[in-house]
Design an enzyme around this catalytic site. Structure first.
Site, PDB file in Angstrom:
ATOM      1  N   PHE A 252       0.655  -1.311  -0.076  1.00 50.25           N
ATOM      2  CA  PHE A 252       0.140  -0.018  -0.018  1.00 50.25           C
ATOM      3  C   PHE A 252       0.905   1.314   0.057  1.00 50.25           C
ATOM      4  CE2 PHE A 252      -2.158  -3.314   2.623  1.00 50.25           C
ATOM      5  CZ  PHE A 252      -3.045  -3.676   1.469  1.00 50.25           C
TER       6      PHE A 252
ATOM      7  N   GLY B 260       0.536  -9.537  -3.010  1.00 49.88           N
ATOM      8  CA  GLY B 260      -0.598 -10.029  -2.739  1.00 49.88           C
ATOM      9  C   GLY B 260      -1.767  -9.742  -3.828  1.00 49.88           C
TER      10      GLY B 260
ATOM     11  N   ALA C 202       2.258  -2.173 -16.096  1.00 51.86           N
ATOM     12  CA  ALA C 202       2.736  -1.443 -17.328  1.00 51.86           C
ATOM     13  C   ALA C 202       4.168  -1.655 -17.417  1.00 51.86           C
ATOM     14  CB  ALA C 202       2.377   0.053 -17.204  1.00 51.86           C
TER      15      ALA C 202
ATOM     16  N   ARG D 277      -8.117  -2.532 -20.362  1.00 49.04           N
ATOM     17  CA  ARG D 277      -8.278  -3.986 -20.268  1.00 49.04           C
ATOM     18  C   ARG D 277      -7.989  -4.694 -18.995  1.00 49.04           C
ATOM     19  NH1 ARG D 277      -6.741  -8.562 -24.624  1.00 49.04           N
ATOM     20  NH2 ARG D 277      -8.369  -9.834 -24.099  1.00 49.04           N
ATOM     21  N   ILE D 278      -8.916  -5.443 -18.464  1.00 49.03           N
ATOM     22  CA  ILE D 278      -8.576  -6.230 -17.411  1.00 49.03           C
ATOM     23  C   ILE D 278      -8.042  -7.685 -17.523  1.00 49.03           C
ATOM     24  CG2 ILE D 278     -10.004  -7.322 -15.387  1.00 49.03           C
ATOM     25  CD1 ILE D 278      -9.509  -4.205 -15.065  1.00 49.03           C
TER      26      ILE D 278
ATOM     27  N   PRO E 116      -9.994 -11.181 -14.149  1.00 55.21           N
ATOM     28  CA  PRO E 116     -11.008 -10.610 -13.575  1.00 55.21           C
ATOM     29  C   PRO E 116     -10.888 -11.000 -12.219  1.00 55.21           C
ATOM     30  CG  PRO E 116     -11.666 -12.152 -15.426  1.00 55.21           C
ATOM     31  CD  PRO E 116     -10.065 -11.956 -15.337  1.00 55.21           C
ATOM     32  N   LYS E 117     -10.591 -12.135 -11.710  1.00 53.99           N
ATOM     33  CA  LYS E 117     -10.572 -12.506 -10.459  1.00 53.99           C
ATOM     34  C   LYS E 117      -9.660 -11.705  -9.304  1.00 53.99           C
ATOM     35  CE  LYS E 117     -11.100 -16.948  -8.156  1.00 53.99           C
ATOM     36  NZ  LYS E 117     -11.023 -18.464  -8.454  1.00 53.99           N
TER      37      LYS E 117
ATOM     38  N   GLN F 255      -8.473  -6.841  -6.028  1.00 54.78           N
ATOM     39  CA  GLN F 255      -7.755  -5.619  -5.942  1.00 54.78           C
ATOM     40  C   GLN F 255      -8.828  -4.220  -5.887  1.00 54.78           C
ATOM     41  OE1 GLN F 255      -4.702  -4.939  -5.408  1.00 54.78           O
ATOM     42  NE2 GLN F 255      -3.652  -4.405  -7.319  1.00 54.78           N
TER      43      GLN F 255
ATOM     44  N   GLU G 179      -4.587   1.117  -7.176  1.00 53.64           N
ATOM     45  CA  GLU G 179      -4.790   2.362  -6.188  1.00 53.64           C
ATOM     46  C   GLU G 179      -6.052   2.940  -6.376  1.00 53.64           C
ATOM     47  OE1 GLU G 179      -1.647   4.085  -4.649  1.00 53.64           O
ATOM     48  OE2 GLU G 179      -0.137   3.040  -5.836  1.00 53.64           O
TER      49      GLU G 179
HETATM   50 MO1  MOS Z   1       1.020   2.775  -3.998  1.00 54.08          MO
HETATM   51  S1  MOS Z   1       0.768   4.331  -2.474  1.00 54.08           S
HETATM   52  O1  MOS Z   1       2.503   3.953  -4.782  1.00 54.08           O
HETATM   53  O2  MOS Z   1       2.154   1.431  -3.201  1.00 54.08           O
END
Ligand code: MOS
Length: 777
Positions: free
Chosen positions: A283, A509, A553, A668-669, A672-673, A678, A744
């Site tokens: 995070f 994770g 990416a 694009r995903i 999906p799971k 996330q 995010e």
């Molecule tokens: Mo994200 S807040 O750059 O792990």
């Protein structure tokens, strides 16, 4: 505290950056990475888009995934950290006698005996800098924040180390410190800066528009400090072998950490190896802090391997979180809802040791069009541990203010808040004028509204079920597409036709290794079990952060580059007798375990056959991703429409989120799971931001008062309602695999969606997070 020289330097940097940006914007598409779309965007029948379960799932369920504090090393000692309990001053006396005499203790390290070390280079100051605090580490008697590590004890067991730490005695000569936001602001503020760009701009005359428009709002919002609470505590296991340092870390940036630790200890980069195969939640918090440096220093002094796992309190004391903000949003609108002015200003609290602000003005730069636009982020200095990245730094709390204000305007105008937002959907980037790479916020809204049943929303305070007042709210989620420079990958094709891809990336994770195994399988035309994705080791190629929702990416672009090298080599090796002889790299693709002509797949030779023909065991290539110019040539942003239904208890003020829907437009995903998880995780974290999370800070002591999950509240299972997640799944033609990041965005917009739903339920507007029940009574 205004530093004119610093501001001037930033302005020069900014001018150079603007000139570069202009050149990139004007360049033809074909010169830019992503100018030719990734062929995998069109792939419909492969692994991409399939809900593959996490490949590392069984390992984790069996307890066989080795986390940073689980690496076994012979002869290892356990570390415990002592924290200062004053804000600022000098340590005048240290009594280590009792601790040193305690059972099992091998070493007590303080500034009096710590080895010589340099500071950790601040993030973004150098390409591989990973530090967060610009201070000497245990090199002198000075204390700079309440909770600063001032001693490390090594012992045979964790309990012995913790006990001995409790026996240490420190005395201080204290100095005056700035511990309140009010005092900090009174001392003067500086303009916040992000990546060299001042966070301040005005285009058009917002004051005039605000004075003359038929509808206006001008409102202040406040958000508190928040702390990181990943399930896995920050930890490392370290060992020296002569002059080389081995670190098993919980990290979002292994390559940066290795380089930065080398700077700290005066080593060559190659003398430090950092691995981090599994991370129990990052995070933004799992970067380089003092604990890794102190563990390595104590290990060096003691000559023994060391494990340092911070306690939960330790995480609050030495790992930064989200800083406090005060924000103002003002909007001027014409009678039809068209914005004439959009203003987002305010102040963020920072530490003098790292001026990184919580950049809450980011959403206003890209989400809406407006006749005039102004943003201005000021920073005020508080003597605390520096803040850091915390899921969607900026957007998470910035969208709370912006999207609450839009809701307040919609109420004032008696307009549907969705229609008000869509009325101001821009045609090009409101700030740079660049075209959007892909943007369909409207579809996210329309699909979401339909599925959520938005049309059933009642007037404020009109819906009640017994004691419960029921309301619905909506807000826009937003996060940019980033791709950081430095991506690279090594690809090894073996004689049995399997491929190993190595890149110094991270699995916190979120499903990175699973999704990229799918992508690589499709790119090379291999079965999933023929793909080995290896990551999390600073000795692997690539300088990649698992941060900024850009790792996918970054890996994607690196793998594309390595694949291009691989195809070129294979075509050379195939020679004249191969069915693919004479074809160019553009004419072939990875199909059925080999290369084939794209428009005539009968011309095919398997990888194994090509390698056998040349009697090679394997073929190794390294590819380097191009610089991320696509982010300047196009405006690349993801959006979402966040729908929320709350119940507010009329007697107790208790808020229950009853339903939530996130409708996303993120390109694009890939899986999906893992993607849905996330998004859900982000929304749950947003639920905490809206209703619970708040670091309690004693302003007399400058000390965090609730460094424990008993008193710092995050959503638990019973707080989390059914969370529905949908997406447009429209590929971004200019992003690798057509995918923008998703890590995010889930937290953004959630605070406002909940606050807006609470208003719809009760007619009461709360502008200060978290929305605890006392604010509703
Ligand atoms: Mo994200 S807040 O750059 O792990």
């Amino acid at each position: 505290m205004t530093n004119i020289i610093k501001e001037a330097k930033n302005t020069v940097q900014a001018v150079a950056q603007m000139a570069m940006m202009k050149a990139v914007q004007l360049a033809p598409d074909s010169f830019i990475p992503g100018g030719r779309s990734d062929p995998l965007i069109r792939e419909q029948h492969g692994n991409i888009g399939k809900p593959l379960s996490r490949l590392d799932g069984p390992l984790k369920v069996r307890g066989a995934a080795t986390f940073a504090a689980e690496f076994p090393i012979d002869g290892m000692l356990y570390a415990s950290v002592a924290f200062s309990n004053v804000v600022k001053g000098r340590i005048s006396r240290i009594d280590v006698a009792a601790a040193e005499a305690a059972a099992g203790v091998t070493l007590v390290m303080t500034h009096l005996n710590a080895p010589k070390m340099a500071s950790t280079p601040l993030l973004n100051s150098k390409p591989k800098a990973a530090g967060n605090i610009d201070l000497p580490i245990m090199q002198d008697d000075r204390v700079h924040w309440n909770g600063q590590p001032i001693a490390v004890v090594l012992a045979q067991t964790q309990e012995q180390a913790d006990h001995a730490t409790s026996l240490l005695r420190f005395e201080y000569d204290t100095e005056a410190a700035v511990t309140t936001f009010v005092e900090a602001k009174a001392n003067g503020t500086d303009t916040g800066v992000m990546r060299g760009m001042p966070l301040k701009m005005e285009s058009g005359d917002t004051d005039k528009a605000l004075a003359t428009a038929p509808y206006t709002v001008d409102i202040s919002y406040t958000t508190p400090r928040q702390n990181h609470n990943a399930i896995e505590l920050h930890a490392c296991t370290v060992a020296w072998d002569g002059d080389t340092l081995r670190v098993h870390d919980a990290s979002q940036l292994v390559a940066h950490t290795a380089w930065s630790l080398a700077q700290v200890f005066g080593l060559e980069e190659e003398q430090v190896r950092v691995t981090s195969p599994f991370v129990g939640g990052g995070f933004g918090g799992k970067c380089l802090w003092w604990h890794q440096v102190l563990a390595a220093a104590a290990s060096k002094l003691s000559g023994r391997p060391v494990r340092l796992m911070l306690s939960r309190e330790g995480v609050y004391r030495v790992i930064g979180g989200r800083g406090q903000t005060e924000q103002r949003v003002a909007i001027a609108a014409q009678a039809d809802g068209t914005f004439d002015a959009l203003v987002h200003t305010g102040t963020a609290a920072v530490s003098p040791q790292n001026p990184m602000p919580e950049p809450f003005i980011l959403p206003v730069m890209s989400v809406y069009s407006s006749g005039s636009l102004k943003f201005d982020l000021q920073i005020a200095y508080v003597d605390t541990l520096p803040n850091t990245f915390m899921r969607a730094p900026g957007e998470a709390v910035g969208s709370f203010a912006l999207e609450s204000a839009i809701d307040e305007l919609a109420v004032k105008m008696d307009m549907d808040p969705i229609e008000l937002r869509l009325k101001n959907e821009p045609e090009k980037d409101p700030l740079t004028g660049a075209p959007f790479s892909q943007r369909d916020t409207e579809k996210a809204y329309r699909d979401g509204a339909e599925r959520f049943g938005w049309s059933a929303r009642a007037a404020p305070g009109a819906r009640r079920e017994g004691e419960w007042q029921i309301g619905m709210g909506v807000a826009t989620a937003t996060y940019p597409y980033y791709r950081e420079p430095g991506g690279a990958a090594r690809m090894t094709l073996s004689h049995d036709g399997a491929v190993t891809v190595e890149i110094a990336a991270h699995e916190m994770g979120m499903g990175t290794m699973t999704a990229h195994t799918q992508v690589i399988a499709d790119r090379l035309g291999l079965a999933l079990d023929k793909v080995h994705f290896q990551y999390g080791d600073s000795f692997q190629p690539g300088v990649v952060r698992g941060a900024g929702a850009q790792q996918t990416a970054s890996i994607g672009a690196s793998v594309i580059a390595a694949h291009r090298e691989l195809v070129a080599e294979l075509l050379k090796l195939a020679g004249n007798d191969s069915p693919i002889a004479g074809l160019t790299a553009d004419e072939v693709g990875g199909i059925d375990g080999g290369l084939a002509k794209l428009d005539d797949p009968s011309r095919h030779e398997s990888y194994a056959s090509i390698l056998a023909r040349t009697q090679r065991d394997d073929l190794v290539v390294v590819g380097t991703a191009p610089p991320p110019l696509e982010t300047q040539h196009w405006s690349m942003h993801s959006h979402g429409a966040m729908f929320c239904e709350v119940g507010v208890n009329a007697v107790t003020g208790e808020v229950r989120v009853r339903r939530f829907l996130g409708s996303f437009d993120c390109g694009r995903i890939l899986n999906p799971k893992t993607a849905a998880s996330q998004f859900r995780g982000g929304i749950i974290m947003g639920l905490g931001l809206a209703l619970m999370e708040e670091t309690q800070f004693d302003e007399r002591l400058g000390r965090i008062m609730n460094p424990t999950l008993a008193e710092y509240h995050v959503p638990v299972h019973m707080d989390v309602p059914e969370i529905d997640v949908i997406w447009t799944d429209i590929p971004d033609p200019h992003a690798p695999m057509g995918a923008r990041g998703i890590g995010e965005i889930g937290i953004t917009g959630v605070g406002a969606a909940i606050a807006n739903a609470i208003f719809n339920a009760t007619g009461r507007r709360v502008r200060d997070l978290p929305i605890t029940l006392d604010k509703l009574l």
